[in-house]
Design an enzyme around this catalytic site. Structure first.
Site, PDB file in Angstrom:
ATOM      1  CG  HIS A 287     -95.005 -64.965  21.922  1.00  8.00           C
ATOM      2  ND1 HIS A 287     -94.907 -64.838  20.564  1.00  8.00           N
ATOM      3  CD2 HIS A 287     -94.889 -66.298  22.165  1.00  8.00           C
ATOM      4  CE1 HIS A 287     -94.743 -66.027  20.010  1.00  8.00           C
ATOM      5  NE2 HIS A 287     -94.745 -66.929  20.966  1.00  8.00           N
TER       6      HIS A 287
ATOM      7  CE  LYS B 115     -93.386 -66.813  13.531  1.00  2.00           C
ATOM      8  NZ  LYS B 115     -93.979 -68.200  13.460  1.00  2.00           N
TER       9      LYS B 115
ATOM     10  NE  ARG C   8     -97.302 -73.329  12.949  1.00  5.81           N
ATOM     11  CZ  ARG C   8     -96.761 -73.878  14.048  1.00  5.81           C
ATOM     12  NH1 ARG C   8     -97.494 -74.631  14.862  1.00  5.81           N
ATOM     13  NH2 ARG C   8     -95.500 -73.679  14.336  1.00  5.81           N
TER      14      ARG C   8
ATOM     15  CB  SER D 182     -92.494 -78.954  30.489  1.00  4.34           C
ATOM     16  OG  SER D 182     -93.795 -79.350  30.114  1.00  4.34           O
ATOM     17  NE  ARG D 183     -98.358 -76.307  29.455  1.00  5.22           N
ATOM     18  CZ  ARG D 183     -99.325 -76.515  28.561  1.00  5.22           C
ATOM     19  NH1 ARG D 183    -100.461 -75.854  28.665  1.00  5.22           N
ATOM     20  NH2 ARG D 183     -99.140 -77.368  27.571  1.00  5.22           N
TER      21      ARG D 183
ATOM     22  CG  LEU E  15     -94.413 -70.202  26.412  1.00  4.03           C
ATOM     23  CD1 LEU E  15     -94.630 -69.281  27.611  1.00  4.03           C
ATOM     24  CD2 LEU E  15     -94.823 -71.632  26.741  1.00  4.03           C
TER      25      LEU E  15
ATOM     26  CG  ASP F 152     -97.321 -69.875  12.013  1.00  2.35           C
ATOM     27  OD1 ASP F 152     -96.574 -69.796  13.010  1.00  2.35           O
ATOM     28  OD2 ASP F 152     -97.310 -70.862  11.247  1.00  2.35           O
TER      29      ASP F 152
HETATM   30  N1  NAP Z   1     -88.869 -69.241  14.219  1.00  2.00           N
HETATM   31  C1  NAP Z   1     -89.380 -70.316  13.688  1.00  2.00           C
HETATM   32  O1  NAP Z   1     -88.827 -70.904  12.736  1.00  2.00           O
HETATM   33  C2  NAP Z   1     -90.653 -70.870  14.245  1.00  2.00           C
HETATM   34  C3  NAP Z   1     -91.146 -72.079  13.735  1.00  2.00           C
HETATM   35  C4  NAP Z   1     -92.266 -72.640  14.335  1.00  2.00           C
HETATM   36  C5  NAP Z   1     -92.903 -71.973  15.379  1.00  2.00           C
HETATM   37  N2  NAP Z   1     -92.445 -70.780  15.808  1.00  2.00           N
HETATM   38  C6  NAP Z   1     -93.115 -70.071  16.921  1.00  2.00           C
HETATM   39  O2  NAP Z   1     -92.870 -70.822  18.097  1.00  2.00           O
HETATM   40  C7  NAP Z   1     -94.012 -70.814  18.941  1.00  2.00           C
HETATM   41  C8  NAP Z   1     -94.389 -72.255  19.261  1.00  2.00           C
HETATM   42  O3  NAP Z   1     -94.728 -72.950  18.090  1.00  2.00           O
HETATM   43  P1  NAP Z   1     -94.707 -74.561  18.076  1.00  2.00           P
HETATM   44  O4  NAP Z   1     -95.258 -75.006  16.811  1.00  2.00           O
HETATM   45  O5  NAP Z   1     -93.365 -75.034  18.493  1.00  2.00           O
HETATM   46  O6  NAP Z   1     -95.791 -74.848  19.229  1.00  2.00           O
HETATM   47  P2  NAP Z   1     -96.038 -76.142  20.108  1.00  2.00           P
HETATM   48  O7  NAP Z   1     -95.219 -77.290  19.657  1.00  2.00           O
HETATM   49  O8  NAP Z   1     -97.517 -76.302  20.207  1.00  2.00           O
HETATM   50  O9  NAP Z   1     -95.438 -75.715  21.526  1.00  2.00           O
HETATM   51  C9  NAP Z   1     -95.975 -74.747  22.368  1.00  2.00           C
HETATM   52  C10 NAP Z   1     -95.613 -75.131  23.804  1.00  2.00           C
HETATM   53  O10 NAP Z   1     -96.111 -74.146  24.673  1.00  2.00           O
HETATM   54  C11 NAP Z   1     -96.468 -74.743  25.906  1.00  2.00           C
HETATM   55  N3  NAP Z   1     -97.808 -74.219  26.252  1.00  2.00           N
HETATM   56  C12 NAP Z   1     -98.098 -73.435  27.322  1.00  2.00           C
HETATM   57  N4  NAP Z   1     -99.378 -73.081  27.320  1.00  2.00           N
HETATM   58  C13 NAP Z   1     -99.951 -73.662  26.250  1.00  2.00           C
HETATM   59  C14 NAP Z   1    -101.266 -73.663  25.715  1.00  2.00           C
HETATM   60  N5  NAP Z   1    -102.266 -72.973  26.289  1.00  2.00           N
HETATM   61  N6  NAP Z   1    -101.489 -74.351  24.595  1.00  2.00           N
HETATM   62  C15 NAP Z   1    -100.507 -75.025  23.979  1.00  2.00           C
HETATM   63  N7  NAP Z   1     -99.221 -75.053  24.440  1.00  2.00           N
HETATM   64  C16 NAP Z   1     -98.960 -74.372  25.569  1.00  2.00           C
HETATM   65  C17 NAP Z   1     -96.413 -76.249  25.744  1.00  2.00           C
HETATM   66  O11 NAP Z   1     -95.229 -76.686  26.398  1.00  2.00           O
HETATM   67  P3  NAP Z   1     -95.200 -77.448  27.800  1.00  2.00           P
HETATM   68  O12 NAP Z   1     -96.343 -78.424  27.746  1.00  2.00           O
HETATM   69  O13 NAP Z   1     -93.874 -78.108  27.784  1.00  2.00           O
HETATM   70  O14 NAP Z   1     -95.353 -76.459  28.887  1.00  2.00           O
HETATM   71  C18 NAP Z   1     -96.245 -76.455  24.257  1.00  2.00           C
HETATM   72  O15 NAP Z   1     -95.416 -77.541  23.961  1.00  2.00           O
HETATM   73  C19 NAP Z   1     -95.077 -70.006  18.192  1.00  2.00           C
HETATM   74  O16 NAP Z   1     -95.047 -68.699  18.688  1.00  2.00           O
HETATM   75  C20 NAP Z   1     -94.618 -70.004  16.757  1.00  2.00           C
HETATM   76  O17 NAP Z   1     -94.992 -68.822  16.060  1.00  2.00           O
HETATM   77  C21 NAP Z   1     -91.321 -70.241  15.262  1.00  2.00           C
END
Ligand code: NAP
Length: 335
Positions: free
Chosen positions: A81, A99, A167, A38-39, A76, A179
């Protein structure tokens, strides 16, 4: 890979990883999850403890420098990505990246060059195509059970107006098409087994977030065959895919976020229900599509070729590009 099992490192404490993908991977005997970064070092440590991951790192770079990690899962925000995936490939890791693979097809194509230069594998994490319900739907189509498939109708929506959610941030790749619209495109390409020829879209942008919050499209696969879909970030949660053939339809009832503890259900129907006949259902054994995805990636790495190489991700992205262009120009856009 020198190990029998791929040793995974996770980039970030993203919700999708912590809540779904990592717990699924941890259930597999065919891989190991050895580190999370994590950061924020404390966040990484907390996540490692909560999930039972042996190592944690306070920066993504430190994880990438770990020689005992073979593969990275990158969940991320969308704008990171491609850049972080390239960093990971250059650090000698294989990468499974969430994705949508990129913000546009041109950016996505950088991954082809990076893969070829580094010799490491990279794929887009579209877990649905590993779920038995989609494999069964595809088999029904390919075996001709539906007759000729002419139309796919897909709906995917949820309600999320949290300004702090990734999102709803336009500058880092928020919005409905990136998304969830990506799933409508992916599953139609999977079912038709070919690429679309042109698209037209109608998109409503949220006045505050500047993200596309309600997007509808016709995706023309040629010969008159088409996908019609709507995706939305501020609408009642709903998901369904109806695959319409000349003889029968197959409805994938929970096509994208199927609960891994419950049987998945396909409804196969010839229209008899309109006159009161009971539709035919097929229930499939519960399956964890995230676990299957990680195992399939590991198999591909071991063989030196993936089932869904990164070229496939570039093609999916090109359709999203065309849909945005159609919304701007107000007409059909050829692919
Ligand atoms: N395949 C699926 O079923 C599925 C479902 C949901 C989401 N996704 C994909 O997964 C990705 C993440 O979605 P999520 O909802 O899990 O996101 P999230 O909870 O907001 O997590 C993103 C993570 O990225 C890190 N990060 C680094 N730079 C950042 C910035 N500038 N702003 C925000 N976060 C930053 C943070 O981790 P640290 O603080 O730990 O560094 C944060 O916890 C997206 O690309 C989304 O399309 C896929």
């Amino acid at each position: 890979m020198t190990q029998d099992k791929l040793r995974w490192g996770i980039i970030s404490t993203a919700a999708i990883g912590a809540n779904h993908v990592i717990p699924a991977m941890l259930q597999s005997s065919r891989l190991s999850v050895d580190a999370i970064a994590s950061r924020d070092a404390a966040k990484a440590e907390d996540a490692a403890k909560a999930l039972g991951i042996p190592k944690s790192y306070g920066s993504y770079e430190a994880l990438l420098a770990d020689p005992e990690i073979d593969a990275i899962y990158n969940p991320l925000p969308n704008h990171l990505h491609v850049p972080v995936t390239i960093q990971a490939l250059e650090a000698g890791k294989h990468v499974l990246c969430e994705k949508p693979i990129a913000l546009d097809a041109k950016e996505a194509a950088q991954l082809i060059e990076a893969r070829d230069r580094t010799g490491k594998q990279v794929a887009e994490a579209f877990m649905v195509r590993h779920h038995p319900q989609w494999l069964r739907a595809k088999a029904l189509v390919d075996d001709g059970v539906l007759g000729r498939v002419r139309a796919i109708q897909t709906m995917f929506s949820y309600y999320n107006d949290d300004a702090a959610n990734v999102r709803n941030m336009a500058d880092i790749g928020g919005g409905a098409l990136y998304d969830i619209g990506c799933y409508a495109i992916l599953t139609s390409r999977f079912i038709f087994g070919r690429e679309p020829v042109r698209v037209v879209s109608l998109i409503e942008v949220d006045p505050t977030f500047k993200t596309d919050r309600l997007a509808s499209a016709i995706v023309d696969y040629g010969d008159g065959d088409r996908l019609v879909f709507t995706c939305a970030t501020q609408l009642v949660p709903h998901q369904s895919v109806a695959i319409m053939g000349t003889k029968k339809s197959v409805t994938v009832e929970i096509p994208f976020n199927q609960d891994p503890t419950r049987p998945a259900r396909l409804r196969i129907d010839d229209g008899g229900y309109i006159k009161g006949a009971a539709p035919q259902y097929e229930d499939l054994e519960p399956a964890n599509q995230y676990m299957l995805q990680a195992e399939a990636f590991g198999e591909g790495v071991a063989k030196g070729s993936l089932l869904y190489p990164i070229e496939d991700a570039v093609k999916n992205m090109a359709v999203i590009d065309a849909l945005f262009e159609s919304a701007r120009t107000g007409g059909w856009v050829s692919l």
